[in-house]
Design an enzyme around this catalytic site. Structure first.
Site, PDB file in Angstrom:
ATOM      1  N   GLU A  38      46.913 -37.173   1.148  1.00  0.00           N
ATOM      2  CA  GLU A  38      48.296 -36.743   1.329  1.00  0.00           C
ATOM      3  C   GLU A  38      48.996 -37.521   2.440  1.00  0.00           C
ATOM      4  O   GLU A  38      49.991 -37.068   3.013  1.00  0.00           O
ATOM      5  CB  GLU A  38      48.345 -35.241   1.654  1.00  0.00           C
ATOM      6  CG  GLU A  38      47.697 -34.835   2.967  1.00  0.00           C
ATOM      7  CD  GLU A  38      46.199 -34.581   2.867  1.00  0.00           C
ATOM      8  OE1 GLU A  38      45.644 -33.989   3.798  1.00  0.00           O
ATOM      9  OE2 GLU A  38      45.589 -34.979   1.839  1.00  0.00           O
ATOM     10  N   ASP A  83      49.646 -32.280  -6.821  1.00  0.00           N
ATOM     11  CA  ASP A  83      50.151 -33.569  -7.316  1.00  0.00           C
ATOM     12  C   ASP A  83      51.662 -33.553  -7.422  1.00  0.00           C
ATOM     13  O   ASP A  83      52.339 -34.551  -7.090  1.00  0.00           O
ATOM     14  CB  ASP A  83      49.538 -33.895  -8.681  1.00  0.00           C
ATOM     15  CG  ASP A  83      48.057 -34.252  -8.596  1.00  0.00           C
ATOM     16  OD1 ASP A  83      47.574 -34.493  -7.475  1.00  0.00           O
ATOM     17  OD2 ASP A  83      47.390 -34.283  -9.657  1.00  0.00           O
ATOM     18  N   ASN A 109      46.930 -27.074  -2.317  1.00  0.00           N
ATOM     19  CA  ASN A 109      45.993 -27.239  -3.434  1.00  0.00           C
ATOM     20  C   ASN A 109      45.289 -25.932  -3.769  1.00  0.00           C
ATOM     21  O   ASN A 109      45.074 -25.614  -4.953  1.00  0.00           O
ATOM     22  CB  ASN A 109      44.957 -28.313  -3.093  1.00  0.00           C
ATOM     23  CG  ASN A 109      45.509 -29.720  -3.248  1.00  0.00           C
ATOM     24  OD1 ASN A 109      46.372 -29.971  -4.080  1.00  0.00           O
ATOM     25  ND2 ASN A 109      45.016 -30.646  -2.426  1.00  0.00           N
ATOM     26  N   ASP A 125      51.896 -37.660   7.323  1.00  0.00           N
ATOM     27  CA  ASP A 125      50.845 -36.818   6.745  1.00  0.00           C
ATOM     28  C   ASP A 125      51.410 -35.436   6.453  1.00  0.00           C
ATOM     29  O   ASP A 125      52.089 -34.829   7.301  1.00  0.00           O
ATOM     30  CB  ASP A 125      49.671 -36.707   7.721  1.00  0.00           C
ATOM     31  CG  ASP A 125      48.471 -36.025   7.084  1.00  0.00           C
ATOM     32  OD1 ASP A 125      47.794 -36.686   6.274  1.00  0.00           O
ATOM     33  OD2 ASP A 125      48.232 -34.844   7.380  1.00  0.00           O
TER      34      ASP A 125
END
Length: 583
Positions: free
Chosen positions: A489, A463, A454, A446
């Site tokens: 993620e 992304d 973000n 993770d």
């Protein structure tokens, strides 16, 4: 010089030329038994077209004596569609001292009325009547053609035939021994046997494909081939001999009706095969309209009993059919449909074969075995190419399904397996490991503080970071490891044949590789770290979900312990990784 001749001299010259013409018309090379050279004897025949009402035999004999018969001019006499009844005259000579048997065959299967008179010394010694208006059992000689056997006495004899039909009047005449006729039929029978066997096998194969795949194009192709088979059986006489020997009414109408059925099924198959509903909707509607008009015209002709009109409809529809098939192929090739290349070649071969046969039957080109059977040859090539086209479409469809299934199993952003694909593959690996008592480990990976990525760089930047991490992971794992995006993620990695200690060591290397990698987003450079939870199969894990649950607990411990680290559960509790190697 002719200008200097007196009127009387000119009159004498003209009379001499007329007399010479009459003598030439009456001069006829006889057919010498036992049967000439084995070919058709049209060049040795004379013929007369009826212009008024039906002529009697006596009137036909008188017409010949009056010089009204014309020379045959070609081995096979052809008078075209809708021709008036024709009288044909042959002279026969038996030079032997004893009678000789001979078979006169009219090698066309669709003539309505064939009457044969055999004369000797000015009188009729035998008369026969046949044609497809009569039941098959009434034929003088059993066979798909119209034939009579006669023992010719020594010396000269004369044969008169009267032939009448609204169909294309083609009269291939053979005069040969019965044994030679049987041998010729046997040779042509081999050819038809190959044709029918090949097409019947394709029909059965495509019907089986339709039953298994439920795709309409296979059924339509089978109908198209079946319609050609029936049409061929009809106009070659096999249908009357084998399928409807007592149905003289159907024998009159089978040719035009089955011609229309063949062309209609061919166009219907083409519309389906070329996906015209999607690519050419207007062209599709135009072709369907043409089919409806043709069917309605044929129905009107049959209902009214106009056989000649039905034949005109059928031949016109057939000619247009070949042109439309060619046009559909050209349009589809230009539109980029790959399978249409096979279709276009098939349409060209079929068109050439049909055109050659049609011109031979109508009398525009010489009628012989090759021109008459050109449609069969064209259809063999057509059927082969269309079978290849269907095979190509099948392979193309299979490849598209494989691509679609692969895309359904791949995460579109990162290019690794998605969660569905992971479950499908990992279940087999887990079952094999349990059955054979082999080690298997699992890691949950993770990305740390990904929400901040973000928020700072936008979702596009996030992304890019995800794709960069996926590239690092793909470059690091073994070919037989299963890597997937677990969601958001988070990634999951299943490691077959891997003990827990090896998996922990490898997870540490992954963690370090992720931290060292940088993602680029415009002018920004994005750095991320990852927390990893690892679990190895042991006696506590009855299912793969149990292993996933242990890895998940270890992952949360890594998050709670400060992130950018690897935690694992060895059965004595969750511990932080401190080294080790992965084989």
């Amino acid at each position: 010089m002719i200008a200097r001749l007196s009127p009387m001299a000119l009159l004498v010259l003209a009379a001499w030329m007329v007399a010479r013409t009459v003598v030439a018309a009456q001069t006829q090379e006889p057919v010498r038994l036992p049967g000439g050279d084995g070919g058709p004897v049209g060049e040795q025949a004379r013929y007369l077209r009826e212009t008024g009402g039906p002529l009697t035999l006596a009137e036909a004999v008188g017409a010949f004596r009056g010089g009204r018969f014309s020379a045959g001019g070609s081995p096979v006499l052809a008078f075209g569609i809708g021709a008036r009844p024709v009288w044909i005259r042959l002279e026969v000579v038996n030079a032997a001292a004893e009678p000789r048997p001979a078979r006169l065959t009219v090698a066309t299967a669709w003539l309505d009325d064939v009457t044969v008179y055999i004369r000797r010394n000015g009188r009729t010694v035998a008369a026969y009547h046949t044609g497809d208006r009569e039941p098959y059992a009434a034929r003088p000689v059993a066979g798909r053609y119209f034939a009579v056997d006669h023992r010719f006495a020594p010396g000269a004899a004369t044969i008169y035939l009267r032939v009448a039909t609204p169909d294309p009047m083609v009269v291939p005449l053979y005069l040969e021994t019965p044994a030679a006729a049987a041998e010729r039929d046997l040779v042509t029978g081999y050819g038809y046997g190959f044709l029918y066997g090949f097409l019947f096998a394709l029909v059965a194969y495509n019907l089986m494909l339709f039953a298994g795949l439920r795709q309409a194009r296979y059924a339509l192709y089978a109908l198209y081939l079946g319609a050609f088979l029936l049409m061929n059986l009809s106009y070659t006489g096999h249908g009357f001999a084998w399928l409807w020997p007592r149905s003289t009414g159907w024998a009159q109408w089978s040719n035009p009706v089955l011609m229309l059925a063949y062309a209609t099924t061919g166009l219907t198959f083409a519309l389906s095969f070329l996906d015209t509903r999607e690519h050419f909707p207007r062209l599709r509607r135009a072709v369907i309209g043409y089919i409806v008009v043709g069917a309605a015209s044929m129905l009107a002709a049959v209902t009214a009993g106009y056989q000649a009109a039905a034949l005109v409809v059928a031949f016109t529809f057939m000619i247009a059919f070949t042109v439309i098939m060619l046009a559909l192929g050209i349009v589809s090739v230009r539109a980029g449909l790959r399978a249409a290349r096979y279709f276009l070649l098939a349409a060209v071969s079929s068109m050439i074969g049909a055109a050659v046969t049609a011109m031979a039957v109508w009398g525009f080109i010489p009628f012989n075995a090759w021109t008459y059977r050109a449609v069969d040859i064209g259809m063999l090539v057509d059927a082969t190419l269309l079978a290849l086209a269907l095979s190509y479409r099948f392979r193309e469809g299979q490849a598209q399904r494989v691509r679609a299934e692969r895309l359904a199993r791949i995460d579109p952003l990162t290019g690794v397996n998605n969660r569905r694909a992971f479950h499908d593959v990992s279940a087999r690996i887990w079952n094999l490991a349990v059955r054979n008592a082999r080690p298997v480990s699992l890691a949950l990976i993770d990305l740390d503080h990904f929400k901040q990525v973000n928020d700072r760089y936008g979702h596009t930047g996030g992304d890019e970071a995800l794709k960069a991490v996926a590239r690092v992971l793909r470059a690091s794992v073994r070919d037989y490891d299963v890597l997937a995006r677990w969601g958001g993620e988070e990634f999951v990695l299943l490691m077959p044949e891997t003990e827990l200690a090896e998996a922990v060591a490898f997870a540490e290397r992954l963690c370090a590789a992720v931290a060292a990698h940088r993602a680029h987003h415009g002018d920004d450079i994005i750095a991320v770290t990852a927390s990893v939870g690892v679990a190895g199969k042991d006696h506590r894990h009855r299912t793969l979900d149990d292993l996933l649950a242990d890895a998940d607990r270890s992952l949360y411990a890594a998050k709670d312990g400060g992130r950018d680290q690897v935690r694992f559960d060895d059965g004595r509790g969750v511990a932080r990784a401190g080294g080790g190697r992965r084989g």
